[in-house]
Motif scaffolding. Sequence first.
Motif, PDB file in Angstrom:
ATOM      1  N   MET A 184      32.534 -14.418 -18.585  1.00 47.13           N
ATOM      2  CA  MET A 184      33.205 -13.884 -17.552  1.00 47.13           C
ATOM      3  C   MET A 184      34.300 -15.130 -17.132  1.00 47.13           C
ATOM      4  O   MET A 184      33.603 -16.191 -16.953  1.00 47.13           O
ATOM      5  N   ALA A 185      35.358 -14.771 -16.763  1.00 48.14           N
ATOM      6  CA  ALA A 185      36.367 -16.078 -15.959  1.00 48.14           C
ATOM      7  C   ALA A 185      37.395 -15.262 -15.580  1.00 48.14           C
ATOM      8  O   ALA A 185      37.770 -13.957 -15.719  1.00 48.14           O
ATOM      9  N   TYR A 186      37.755 -15.861 -14.421  1.00 46.23           N
ATOM     10  CA  TYR A 186      38.844 -14.940 -13.651  1.00 46.23           C
ATOM     11  C   TYR A 186      39.770 -15.876 -13.322  1.00 46.23           C
ATOM     12  O   TYR A 186      39.731 -16.946 -12.363  1.00 46.23           O
ATOM     13  N   ASN A 187      41.275 -15.768 -13.667  1.00 45.33           N
ATOM     14  CA  ASN A 187      42.439 -16.523 -13.198  1.00 45.33           C
ATOM     15  C   ASN A 187      43.237 -15.633 -12.306  1.00 45.33           C
ATOM     16  O   ASN A 187      43.906 -14.778 -12.869  1.00 45.33           O
ATOM     17  N   GLY A 188      43.404 -15.824 -11.147  1.00 45.96           N
ATOM     18  CA  GLY A 188      44.037 -14.854 -10.173  1.00 45.96           C
ATOM     19  C   GLY A 188      44.884 -15.552  -9.413  1.00 45.96           C
ATOM     20  O   GLY A 188      44.953 -16.916  -9.204  1.00 45.96           O
ATOM     21  N   ILE A 189      45.566 -14.902  -8.399  1.00 45.66           N
ATOM     22  CA  ILE A 189      46.355 -15.231  -7.197  1.00 45.66           C
ATOM     23  C   ILE A 189      47.419 -16.347  -7.749  1.00 45.66           C
ATOM     24  O   ILE A 189      47.446 -17.337  -7.744  1.00 45.66           O
ATOM     25  N   SER A 190      48.342 -15.619  -8.283  1.00 46.59           N
ATOM     26  CA  SER A 190      49.648 -16.481  -8.757  1.00 46.59           C
ATOM     27  C   SER A 190      49.278 -17.719  -9.437  1.00 46.59           C
ATOM     28  O   SER A 190      49.601 -18.665  -8.852  1.00 46.59           O
ATOM     29  N   GLY A 191      48.862 -17.707 -10.601  1.00 44.67           N
ATOM     30  CA  GLY A 191      48.609 -18.855 -11.642  1.00 44.67           C
ATOM     31  C   GLY A 191      47.618 -19.657 -11.013  1.00 44.67           C
ATOM     32  O   GLY A 191      46.338 -19.179 -11.152  1.00 44.67           O
ATOM     33  N   GLY A 219      41.219 -23.994  -7.042  1.00 44.20           N
ATOM     34  CA  GLY A 219      42.483 -23.857  -6.859  1.00 44.20           C
ATOM     35  C   GLY A 219      42.975 -23.946  -5.485  1.00 44.20           C
ATOM     36  O   GLY A 219      42.083 -23.788  -4.751  1.00 44.20           O
ATOM     37  N   ARG A 220      44.173 -23.951  -5.226  1.00 45.61           N
ATOM     38  CA  ARG A 220      44.776 -24.193  -4.043  1.00 45.61           C
ATOM     39  C   ARG A 220      44.672 -23.136  -3.015  1.00 45.61           C
ATOM     40  O   ARG A 220      44.457 -23.405  -1.774  1.00 45.61           O
ATOM     41  N   SER A 221      44.139 -21.975  -3.493  1.00 43.12           N
ATOM     42  CA  SER A 221      43.698 -20.959  -2.451  1.00 43.12           C
ATOM     43  C   SER A 221      42.429 -20.578  -2.292  1.00 43.12           C
ATOM     44  O   SER A 221      41.861 -19.694  -1.829  1.00 43.12           O
ATOM     45  N   SER A 222      41.605 -21.467  -2.835  1.00 41.68           N
ATOM     46  CA  SER A 222      39.955 -21.307  -3.015  1.00 41.68           C
ATOM     47  C   SER A 222      39.404 -20.956  -1.517  1.00 41.68           C
ATOM     48  O   SER A 222      38.588 -20.330  -1.281  1.00 41.68           O
ATOM     49  N   ARG A 223      39.805 -22.091  -0.734  1.00 40.87           N
ATOM     50  CA  ARG A 223      39.282 -22.056   0.721  1.00 40.87           C
ATOM     51  C   ARG A 223      39.773 -20.659   1.412  1.00 40.87           C
ATOM     52  O   ARG A 223      39.073 -20.241   2.014  1.00 40.87           O
ATOM     53  N   GLY A 224      41.000 -20.095   1.201  1.00 36.43           N
ATOM     54  CA  GLY A 224      41.309 -19.000   1.702  1.00 36.43           C
ATOM     55  C   GLY A 224      40.620 -17.824   1.175  1.00 36.43           C
ATOM     56  O   GLY A 224      40.247 -17.008   2.033  1.00 36.43           O
ATOM     57  N   LEU A 225      40.372 -17.955   0.001  1.00 35.98           N
ATOM     58  CA  LEU A 225      39.602 -16.949  -0.663  1.00 35.98           C
ATOM     59  C   LEU A 225      38.296 -16.982  -0.070  1.00 35.98           C
ATOM     60  O   LEU A 225      37.735 -15.656   0.545  1.00 35.98           O
ATOM     61  N   ALA A 259      43.664 -10.730  -1.657  1.00 38.96           N
ATOM     62  CA  ALA A 259      44.479 -11.964  -1.232  1.00 38.96           C
ATOM     63  C   ALA A 259      45.779 -11.858  -1.844  1.00 38.96           C
ATOM     64  O   ALA A 259      46.604 -12.284  -1.138  1.00 38.96           O
ATOM     65  N   GLU A 260      45.854 -11.732  -3.097  1.00 46.02           N
ATOM     66  CA  GLU A 260      46.811 -11.532  -3.828  1.00 46.02           C
ATOM     67  C   GLU A 260      47.933 -10.596  -3.396  1.00 46.02           C
ATOM     68  O   GLU A 260      49.084 -10.770  -3.290  1.00 46.02           O
ATOM     69  N   LYS A 261      47.191  -9.475  -3.046  1.00 51.10           N
ATOM     70  CA  LYS A 261      48.128  -8.176  -2.600  1.00 51.10           C
ATOM     71  C   LYS A 261      48.888  -8.566  -1.249  1.00 51.10           C
ATOM     72  O   LYS A 261      49.819  -8.103  -0.885  1.00 51.10           O
ATOM     73  N   ASP A 262      47.884  -9.216  -0.483  1.00 51.00           N
ATOM     74  CA  ASP A 262      48.212  -9.806   1.167  1.00 51.00           C
ATOM     75  C   ASP A 262      49.425 -10.875   0.951  1.00 51.00           C
ATOM     76  O   ASP A 262      49.919 -11.315   1.715  1.00 51.00           O
TER      77      ASP A 262
END
Length: 181
Positions: A14-21, A108-114, A176-179
């Motif tokens: 399993m691996a996931y790369n999401g939220i805009s790059g 990633g830069r959005s990890s804290r927000g996630l 988060a990506e949708k928002d």
Amino acid sequence: MRDLPQHKPVLAGMAYNGISGAGVRLEALPEGHLLHVLGAIEPTALATELVKAGFAQSSIRQAGFRQWFVAGDEPFVPASLDALVAALAGKAFVMDQSHGRVRIGVSGRSSRGLLSRGTAVDLDPSVFPEGHSAMTMVGHLSVQIVRTGDDSFELTVLRSFAESLWDDLTHMAASAEKDGV
């Protein structure tokens, strides 16, 4: 013997790369070793004993009052565990949790927000610096969160809940990506 149980990593492949790059990356970390240490021993003394017993590449994470998780990527040799147990006799108890818990990397830069979508822990670096850990809930699951870098965290969860946590994290990331986060 075919009837003997075979170890299979619960999140294998399993691996996931999401939220805009580079926004968020989820990673199933190696199922190396995870030891639960309980007792009246300071982390510096514990670190010294870990090195002597062959766990030099392990990290120590506070898991409660006089409790630590010792985590690392490499599987341990039973003799190393025996050496650690002997060295800590009378100071602390050591329990192998390697087959009972799974670690997931979130970076990633959005990890804290996630992660803030699933837990009430304040993950701001001024409050939750690198190396800091907290036992908390992510949704309905009990998880240990450790800050491992500027924009990276490690989550430790009971093995039987690992897939559920993975699913929750991927759903939070998609939301988060949708928002537009």
